[in-house]
Each structure stands twice: as C-alpha cells, then as structure tokens.
Design an enzyme around this catalytic site. Structure first.
Site, short mmCIF file in Angstrom:
data_model
loop_
_atom_site.label_atom_id
_atom_site.label_comp_id
_atom_site.label_asym_id
_atom_site.label_seq_id
_atom_site.Cartn_x
_atom_site.Cartn_y
_atom_site.Cartn_z
N GLY A 1 49.11 39.05 48.01
CA GLY A 1 48.78 38.74 49.39
C GLY A 1 49.77 37.81 50.06
N ASP B 1 45.04 37.02 40.91
CA ASP B 1 44.26 37.83 39.96
C ASP B 1 42.79 37.42 39.90
OD1 ASP B 1 46.80 38.71 39.46
OD2 ASP B 1 46.64 38.56 37.28
N ASP C 1 54.26 45.55 40.88
CA ASP C 1 53.84 44.15 40.77
C ASP C 1 55.05 43.22 40.87
OD1 ASP C 1 52.47 41.85 40.13
OD2 ASP C 1 51.62 42.62 38.26
C1 GLA Z 1 49.74 40.52 37.35
C2 GLA Z 1 48.81 41.39 38.17
C3 GLA Z 1 47.66 41.85 37.29
C4 GLA Z 1 48.21 42.61 36.09
C5 GLA Z 1 49.20 41.76 35.33
C6 GLA Z 1 49.90 42.54 34.24
O1 GLA Z 1 49.12 39.33 36.96
O2 GLA Z 1 48.33 40.70 39.30
O3 GLA Z 1 46.77 42.66 38.03
O4 GLA Z 1 48.83 43.79 36.54
O5 GLA Z 1 50.20 41.22 36.20
O6 GLA Z 1 50.90 41.80 33.60
#
Ligand code: GLA
Length: 501
Positions: free
Chosen positions: A306, A327, A267
């Site tokens: 993305g 998200d 991430d």
């Molecule tokens: C980001 C990701 C989420 C999740 C959080 C965790 O927002 O996009 O899917 O993994 O981090 O902190």
C-alpha cells in the site's frame, strides 16, 4: 590463524589483503550467513575494523541496517540492529566469534530462541544490491478485461510458508474441488514465495526441487477446472531470499505464460534496495507490459504493502489488484487493524481493479469462529479478493461453512463492484454498508468489543425511506420487514451481516 607467529601474520597481511585481512582485525570483511532451503540469500555482515572498534551493516534481503552498540570482549564481537520505527522497532542482537576460517554467529530476535550458524567469508561485494537499471517512461497499460469481480482462490503463504511443494499444490487443488470451494467460486490456486530456483545460462528462471515440473503442475490444476498462480519480485531477491525477476521481466513473463500460469503476485521485497518508493509505478509497469506481451491472460497482483498510494496508479500499470497494507497475521488485532482501516479506498475499486487487504486467515486457528465470520464479512464488504490461506485438505465444517457461505460470497462478488464504506462507528461498534446491484444494500454491524452489543442500522443513514425486507446472511433466514431500520444483538467480536431490499 590462531597460534601463528606474529611476523607471519604480518607478511600474509601485507601480500594478501583483502583476501586475508588478518592485519585489519579478525572481524573485518563480508560474512555470509548460509541461506535456508533452496533460497539464494539470507544475510551478510559487512564489517570494517580499525583502532579497536568495528563498524558496518547487516545486509538483509529487503533492507540494510547499521550495527549499533558494538563491543569486543574475549575475542567475541557483539552488536545490535534496530529495524522499524518507534514504538514498533525490533531489535536483534548478534554475537560473532571466529571459528577456524568461519565465523560462528548467534542471533537473538525478540520472542525467538537464539540461533547459531556458521557464516563464511564472502567476496568484497557479497550482499550488495545489483546495479540500478534505468526505468521506462510512464504510460498507461491498457485493461484486458480480467478480474471483473475480485479474484477468488487460495494462496500457500499464510499456512504453508516455505513448506509448499508440488504434491501439496495438487492436493490443495483436489481439496478445492472436493470441499465445494470450487463450486462456490474459488478458482485460483496460487503458489507464493519459495518455488524459485536459479537461472540457466540463457537467463531462464528454474524451479527448485520442490517443484520438479511447473508445466505439468499447471496442466494438473487446469484439468480440475482451476487456475494456477505464481509469485515473483521486481527485485533480485524475493522476500524469502529466492531468485526474483530483476532485469528478467520479459523472459519471466514469457516463462510463466509458457508454463500456463494464470495469476502473478509481484512482491516489492528487495526492489527496495535499488529503487525509491516514488519509482514503484515504473517498476510495476515494466512487468505489467511484460505480462501483456506474454500472449497469455494473467491476472496481475501488486504487492508493495500500500505504499505510495498504489490505489491511485495500480490500474494504470496493468494491475488487477494491489495490496493496501502490510502482511496480515492470524489474530484478531492484525485482522481488524487491517480490515477496519480500509474506509476511504472505495473510489479506487471496481470491475478489473481491486484493493487487496491481504489474504484470508480463516481456518488457521488463531481466531474464533465469530472472529473468522467477522473477517469474511468485512472482506466481502470491502470487495476484497477472497484468497483462502488455510489447509484446505483438513478444514473443519465450520471453516468450510464460513468460506463457502453463498450469500456472503455474493456480496463480495456483486457485479457492480462498489466497495463498502463505514456508515458510522462509536466505541467498539462499526456499521458498514455496501451498495449492491439492483439497488439492494449489504449492511454489516460489527461488535469489536468483548461483551454482547445491541447494534442498529437506520435506513435513513443509507438515504432510504419506507419499509425494507432484511435477510440475515449468517443466520440464513429472512428477518422480516422493517420500517425505520434494523436492530440486533451481536456477539463479542462478531458481526450481523444483512441484505436489505
Ligand atoms: C511478503 C508478502 C507476503 C508473502 C511473503 C513471502 O511478506 O507481503 O504476502 O508473499 O512476502 O515471502
């Protein structure tokens, strides 16, 4: 400091600056907000004070924001930060008041109760991003044959957030078997953010106290015939402020492999404070190489929302799937905004490399049964990874039936791996189609409106002629044989999903 004679303050400031910045004003310096739980970081205020005013920044895990609307009155400093862009900007207001050698901070976020915490004075570099590490030249990370169909499993984030721990993951693995999810194809049990501890002297990442023994947990999950996934960031901090893999990519990949990890979600988070968007490819390639060199088959899931057209290069850096959006939240607006925005990405999906419109919210309570059937149908049409995001230990029969509908899963997992596309839309109606193996088609007729709607799919829109039989995948019945097309009434926010052959 309060009550000290002025002369003493003057002397202290002259000899001890910057440790004792009294002469610079009581707000100047770096103020560190204590992290929550086992996190490594939460927030730092980097403030300068001169001639009666304060300037500076709020340093967050993934970004920094300049402070605005600054005022000092009655020994209290107030300011605001603005994140995001109009019309979706989010304003947070802060109130700072010295309290002994600490700083009492009240922050007010939109839609949340004010929260007061004690910030402590940090070093002159507290909160700074680490020094930049130069990136390797681009090359192609060869495919390794994993994820021939979109990964299926579960992920902790949507429901558990920071509350996930070893016992919960074991119980979820048990529930995955007992509920029939495993038999339906769900395999990966994925731990998201907040498992991380610090690093030992050799740089090896540790788990925090919620996960006493990751290897033992992996053994347990494997003993159930399931696979274990984990999460990290190419930045020094994850989005929740835990230890990330920055500068430790190879040792982390080896550690994950040694634990028996089968899937990594990687991430972007705080990497945004070191690298630019157009450098993402090299950043993700680094972990792609490290995973390949780890000696274990590990599915590689890119999560950078993305940006920078990731679908064009995600596979080149070794990725098996990549998030295509920000998200998801457990509501109709979020789910449909994401799901219906995916048209056009079909050329980038196929066996071994998938677009990921984010994890499922089915069963989390924010949508109706009809809306969750729309969610499941749309994700199946999109050949999306199916990662349940609910509490599998306590699922309703309806939730389990939606998640384990074998015909809908068969669409998602179709061997050809051809992602669906929008056939037509008009008003609140959307008709999507997906070519399946054996020359069959899936057609989804979505009603985004608030009243029932008659929706029609014509065979000619698919380039088909002659009569075709229709199987209704939510009513679980053959609907008959139709010459021109198929027409049916669809409930508000609902879907009719059919297979045509
Ligand atoms: C980001 C990701 C989420 C999740 C959080 C965790 O927002 O996009 O899917 O993994 O981090 O902190």
């Amino acid at each position: 400091m309060k009550g000290w004679p002025i002369a003493v303050i003057g002397v202290a400031a002259a000899f001890a600056w910057p440790q004792n910045p009294a002469g610079q004003g009581m707000f100047a310096g770096r103020w560190v907000v204590p992290p929550e739980g086992d996190a490594a970081f939460r927030q730092v205020y980097a403030l300068e004070q001169s001639s009666g005013t304060v300037t500076g920044r709020v340093i967050n895990t993934t970004s920094e924001q300049p402070i605005v609307d600054v005022a000092i009155a009655d020994g209290t400093l107030t300011f605001a930060t603005v994140a995001g862009r109009p019309p979706n900007e989010r304003r947070t207001e802060y109130r700072l008041r010295p309290s002994g050698s600490s700083m009492a901070v009240t922050f007010m976020r939109p839609g949340r109760n004010p929260e007061t915490l004690m910030a402590t004075r940090g070093s002159a570099t507290a909160g700074d991003a680490p020094a930049r590490i130069e990136l390797p030249a681009l090359h192609r990370v060869p495919a390794n044959g994993l994820a021939k169909t979109p990964p299926m499993g579960w992920n902790s984030w949507n429901y558990f957030r920071a509350r996930v721990d070893d016992a919960t993951v074991r119980a979820i693995a048990d529930a995955m078997v007992a509920s029939g999810m495993k038999a339906s194809g769900y395999t990966y049990v994925n731990i998201d953010d907040t498992w991380e501890g610090g690093r030992d002297a050799s740089g090896r990442i540790q788990t925090n106290r919620k996960f006493p023994n990751m290897k033992a947990l992996a053994d347990y999950v494997h003993s159930k015939g399931l696979k274990l996934g984990i999460y990290s960031s190419p930045g020094h901090l994850t989005c929740a402020g835990y230890e990330g893999s920055y500068g430790h990519e190879e040792i982390d990949a080896k550690t994950f492999a040694g634990w028996g990890i089968d899937y990594l979600k990687y991430d972007w988070c705080s990497a945004a404070r070191v690298y630019k968007d157009d450098e993402m490819q090299a950043v993700y390639q680094k972990m792609g190489d490290a995973l390949r060199a780890s000696g274990r088959d590990i599915v590689y899931s890119l999560c950078q929302y993305g940006r920078n057209d990731v679908w064009k290069w995600g596979s080149d850096v070794g990725g098996h799937l990549w998030r295509t959006t920000g998200d998801i939240s457990d509501n109709w607006e979020s789910m449909t905004r994401i799901g219906f925005s995916q048209d056009g990405l079909a050329p980038y999906a196929g066996p071994g490399h998938w677009n990921d419109p984010d994890m499922l919210e089915i069963g989390n309570g924010g949508m109706t049964g009809a809306e969750y059937r729309t969610h499941m149908s749309l994700w199946a049409m999109l050949a999306a990874p199916l990662l349940a995001g609910n509490d599998l230990r306590a699922m309703s029969t309806e939730t389990a039936a939606i998640l384990t509908n074998p015909d809908v899963i068969a669409i998602d997992q179709d061997q050809v791996g051809r992602q669906g596309r929008r056939l037509r839309s008009g008003g609140t109606i959307e008709v999507w189609s997906r070519l399946l193996s054996g020359g069959k088609y899936a057609i989804a007729m979505f009603n985004r409106g608030d009243t029932p709607a008659m929706i029609e799919a014509r065979w000619s829109d698919l380039g088909l002629s002659g009569a075709h039989t229709v199987h209704d995948l939510w009513r679980h019945r053959d609907a008959g044989r139709f010459e021109i097309g198929y027409q049916t009434q669809v409930e508000p926010h609902g879907v009719s999903l059919i297979r045509v052959q």
